[in-house]
Design a protein around this motif. Structure first.
Motif, short mmCIF file in Angstrom:
data_model
loop_
_atom_site.label_atom_id
_atom_site.label_comp_id
_atom_site.label_asym_id
_atom_site.label_seq_id
_atom_site.Cartn_x
_atom_site.Cartn_y
_atom_site.Cartn_z
N HIS A 50 -3.16 9.76 10.28
CA HIS A 50 -3.45 8.41 10.77
C HIS A 50 -2.14 7.63 10.93
CE1 HIS A 50 -7.74 8.90 10.32
NE2 HIS A 50 -7.57 9.33 9.08
N GLY A 51 -2.06 6.83 11.98
CA GLY A 51 -0.90 5.99 12.19
C GLY A 51 -0.90 4.79 11.27
N ARG A 52 0.30 4.30 10.95
CA ARG A 52 0.42 3.14 10.07
C ARG A 52 1.81 2.54 10.27
NH1 ARG A 52 1.39 7.74 7.37
NH2 ARG A 52 3.21 7.85 5.97
N TYR A 53 1.98 1.32 9.82
CA TYR A 53 3.29 0.68 9.82
C TYR A 53 3.91 0.84 8.44
CZ TYR A 53 2.52 -1.44 14.37
OH TYR A 53 2.32 -1.62 15.72
N ASN A 54 5.16 1.29 8.40
CA ASN A 54 5.83 1.42 7.11
C ASN A 54 6.45 0.09 6.71
OD1 ASN A 54 8.22 1.18 8.57
ND2 ASN A 54 8.85 3.31 8.30
N TYR A 59 6.25 2.11 13.29
CA TYR A 59 4.96 2.77 13.40
C TYR A 59 5.15 4.27 13.17
CZ TYR A 59 0.18 3.63 14.89
OH TYR A 59 -1.15 3.98 14.92
N VAL A 61 3.59 8.26 11.62
CA VAL A 61 2.43 9.14 11.49
C VAL A 61 2.86 10.40 10.75
CG1 VAL A 61 2.83 10.32 13.70
CG2 VAL A 61 0.51 10.20 12.74
N GLU A 116 2.19 2.41 19.29
CA GLU A 116 0.87 2.93 18.95
C GLU A 116 0.29 3.79 20.06
OE1 GLU A 116 -1.89 0.12 17.31
OE2 GLU A 116 -0.30 -1.11 16.41
N TRP A 286 4.81 -8.68 4.41
CA TRP A 286 3.78 -7.81 4.96
C TRP A 286 2.63 -8.64 5.53
CZ3 TRP A 286 -1.39 -6.87 3.94
CH2 TRP A 286 -1.93 -5.71 4.52
N ARG A 290 1.31 -8.62 9.37
CA ARG A 290 -0.09 -8.33 9.69
C ARG A 290 -0.66 -9.43 10.57
NH1 ARG A 290 -4.17 -8.45 4.74
NH2 ARG A 290 -3.41 -10.59 4.84
N ARG A 293 0.52 -8.92 14.14
CA ARG A 293 -0.20 -7.84 14.82
C ARG A 293 -1.62 -8.26 15.17
NH1 ARG A 293 3.05 -4.52 11.32
NH2 ARG A 293 1.48 -4.53 9.66
#
Length: 631
Positions: A50-54, A59, A61, A116, A286, A290, A293
């Motif tokens: 699953h993709g995510r933001y570190n 971005y 994966v 993404e 964070w 968020r 986004r």
């Protein structure tokens, strides 16, 4: 030794760049997936997480390989990769974007995607694979560094250039009381004092087993008593990890720029990313990211007139938090650790240090060293130019001097800067002697603790050559094999199956009959199987790891190339040299520095397997053969 001018270096680096790019393009078009996988440059097939933001708002994966799990790979932090799909017939379709590795484990890596939409493309691909892409970035950094240094006419970089390459005299060292370090030997202590006192450059020349890393760590600790912070670099992530671990063991706060090649909890705790997300201000940052986004995910018609103002205010707040966190992290650490190319990381932009330490400097191109040297007032090199050289793929560039390192040039030009470590703590005296005589003028001395140690008894010769000439052996399938090298394919390598089977039987006999499995387990005796050719390494792993006779001690056996064994040691080393032909051709075995690495990994027993008829046409191998006991 010739002094390679900056103009010449730039031209030779252009040759190397063109050669490597051409080879990459040719391999992309002509080399099949299976061969890329075996070389460690490709995973296929892979699964996508699953993709995510570190924590750094990238971005990312997870990529996991699902086949060929026992093949060592070349994926590591910072390298550029590309993705492809395969239609089942062998035809590849490359996806139109590039990605970068955040960190890599044995069978999983975290990849930074451009956005993404790239994940959507990956999820829609059939039989997905990933392979290394040609690295433009490091070349660009090296060209930029060489051009800046070549054109420098004033300032500290100009002074260092003139000291390293010209006739500018060295600055007088600082007059400081001699530092006594009773746990070091005399040469190690001298080296630390030279490092602390020098104003321009010092070199710690550490032959195998002489405690170069120990000396470097003590040097860093002594300098940190006088300076608030230093930067420590090396050519590879592995070398950066090694020195970083040794420093953290001494309670030094290390900030690792870039992720480690060996993803352990200790090393991850040092990384900028992990410390960034552990900062007290990170939850607030964070939350702002968020919100940004979420705002961008809203339909355009619902964003409102003040949308751009909201985004601008949020970004300004995020920037403030990021700057505050970054400032805190750099203020809290004593050592910045990164690769030479990593010294150009945007996180380090505008930063400068008094002292730069470059470990394994004899493996680094001069151009790569200058990337980091620009950020310091003085440089301490550590390494051994009688061991692994830089990797140069273009033969003309190599012949004309691109592989002559900055450390080696300074060692020859300014010998007063060099401290040679001579007391070695790894090999018994008989194992050490040939390397000492051939490479170090006979100056090495075996420490009393290792001088006479042996695995079995005084009658067991520590240094053995098993000559394969006029022999045959039975292969895996019962066929009779002669000891002749075979070429496995374009740009892949050479293999000698008979020699691999002899390596297996030698290991079985020595480990099982002469030492015994119980003693190996109880005393943690370990073995290294080394070959200069990757194809031979792959075959050796196949026959040795599948041997039922060795099942109980398999964890005690490591099989790898010479390059991968740099910096390691084992109780017993067996070297499979592979080359066996009528013409006496030995390829890159004529680069004796690699053989020096292979031979000096052993603590108590070295067994060389090879064709004396082929190899002994070269003076080095002929003399080595005469020094060895023969079986």
């Amino acid at each position: 030794m010739k002094n390679v001018s900056f103009d010449t270096q730039i031209e030779l680096l252009k040759r190397e760049y063109a050669h490597e790019k051409q080879e990459y393009e040719k391999e992309t078009q002509l080399v099949d997936i299976g061969r890329k996988v075996k070389r460690g440059d490709c995973w296929h097939p892979v699964s996508i997480g699953h993709g995510r933001y570190n924590s750094l708002d990238q971005y990312v994966v997870d990529i996991t390989r699902t086949a060929d799990l026992d093949i060592e790979h070349n994926f590591e932090y910072g390298k550029t990769i590309c993705f492809f799909s395969e239609d089942g017939s062998g035809m590849l379709h490359y996806l139109p974007f590039r990605a970068h590795i955040s960190y890599a484990e044995e069978n999983r890596m975290v990849v930074i995607l451009p956005d993404e939409s790239a994940l959507t493309a990956l999820q829609g691909a059939e039989r997905l694979g990933v392979q290394l892409f040609f690295d433009e970035t490091t070349y660009r950094l090296m060209f930029d560094a060489l051009n800046k240094i070549r054109n420098a006419r004033e300032g500290r970089m100009w002074e260092l250039k003139e000291i390293f390459h010209g006739n500018r005299p060295l600055s007088e060292p600082l007059k400081i009381p001699h530092i006594r370090l009773s746990w070091l030997n005399s040469e190690q202590e001298i080296a630390v004092n030279k490092v602390v006192a020098c104003k321009d450059v010092a070199i710690v020349h550490g032959p195998p087993g002489t405690g170069k890393t120990t000396t470097l760590v003590e040097s860093v600790l002594e300098v940190l008593k006088r300076e608030p912070q230093v930067i420590v670099c090396a050519q590879s992530n592995t070398a950066v990890d090694w020195i970083s671990e040794r420093l953290t063991e001494r309670d030094v706060s290390v900030l690792r720029i870039g992720n480690p090649s060996r993803v352990t909890d200790n090393m991850l705790a040092c990384t900028y990313e992990r410390r960034f997300e552990g900062h007290p201000d990170y939850p607030a940052l964070w939350a702002i990211r968020r919100t940004i986004r979420q705002l961008y995910s809203m339909p355009r018609g619902k964003r409102g007139r003040d949308f751009h103002q909201k985004i601008s205010r949020l970004r300004d707040r995020a920037d403030e938090y990021e700057l505050r966190i970054r400032t805190d992290l750099f203020a809290q650490c004593r050592v910045i650790a990164c690769t030479l190319a990593g010294a150009a990381n945007p996180l380090l932009q505008g930063q400068h240090w008094h002292s730069l330490f470059i470990d394994e400097a004899a493996q680094a191109l001069e151009a790569a060293c200058w990337i980091a040297v620009q950020k310091a007032d003085r440089v301490i090199f550590a390494g051994d130019h009688q061991q692994l050289p830089p990797t140069i793929k273009d033969p003309v560039a190599m012949r004309e001097g691109l592989g002559i390192t900055l450390m080696e040039q300074i060692a020859n030009h300014r010998p007063q800067c060099v401290t040679l470590l001579t007391m070695q703590y790894r090999m018994n005296e008989e194992l050490m002697r040939f390397s000492s005589d051939w490479f170090y003028g006979g100056k090495l001395v075996a420490a009393p603790s290792v001088k006479h140690r042996n695995l079995i008894d005084d009658l067991d010769s520590p240094l053995v050559w098993i000559n394969t000439d006029e022999r045959t052996i039975e292969g895996i399938d019962g066929e009779e094999l002669d000891y002749r090298e075979r070429f496995t394919g374009s740009n892949y390598g050479r293999i000698n199956k008979a020699e691999a089977m002899l390596t297996l039987s030698t290991l079985q006999d020595y480990a099982g009959n002469k030492i015994g499995h119980r003693r190996i387990v109880d005393e943690n005796i370990d073995f290294g199987i080394i070959s200069p050719y990757r194809a031979q390494v792959q075959y050796l792993r196949k026959v040795i790891y599948s041997s039922p006779e060795l099942k109980g001690i398999r964890r005690a056996v490591t099989i790898n190339t010479i390059d991968s064994f740099q910096g390691q040691e084992r109780d017993v080393i067996i070297i499979s040299l592979v080359r066996a032909n009528d013409n006496g051709q030995i390829g890159f075995l004529s680069d004796l520095r690699r053989m020096n690495v292979a031979m000096t990994r052993a603590r108590m027993k070295l067994i060389i397997i090879g064709s004396a008829m082929t190899l002994c046409r070269h003076k080095f191998y002929r003399e080595l053969y005469h020094r060895c006991s023969e079986e």
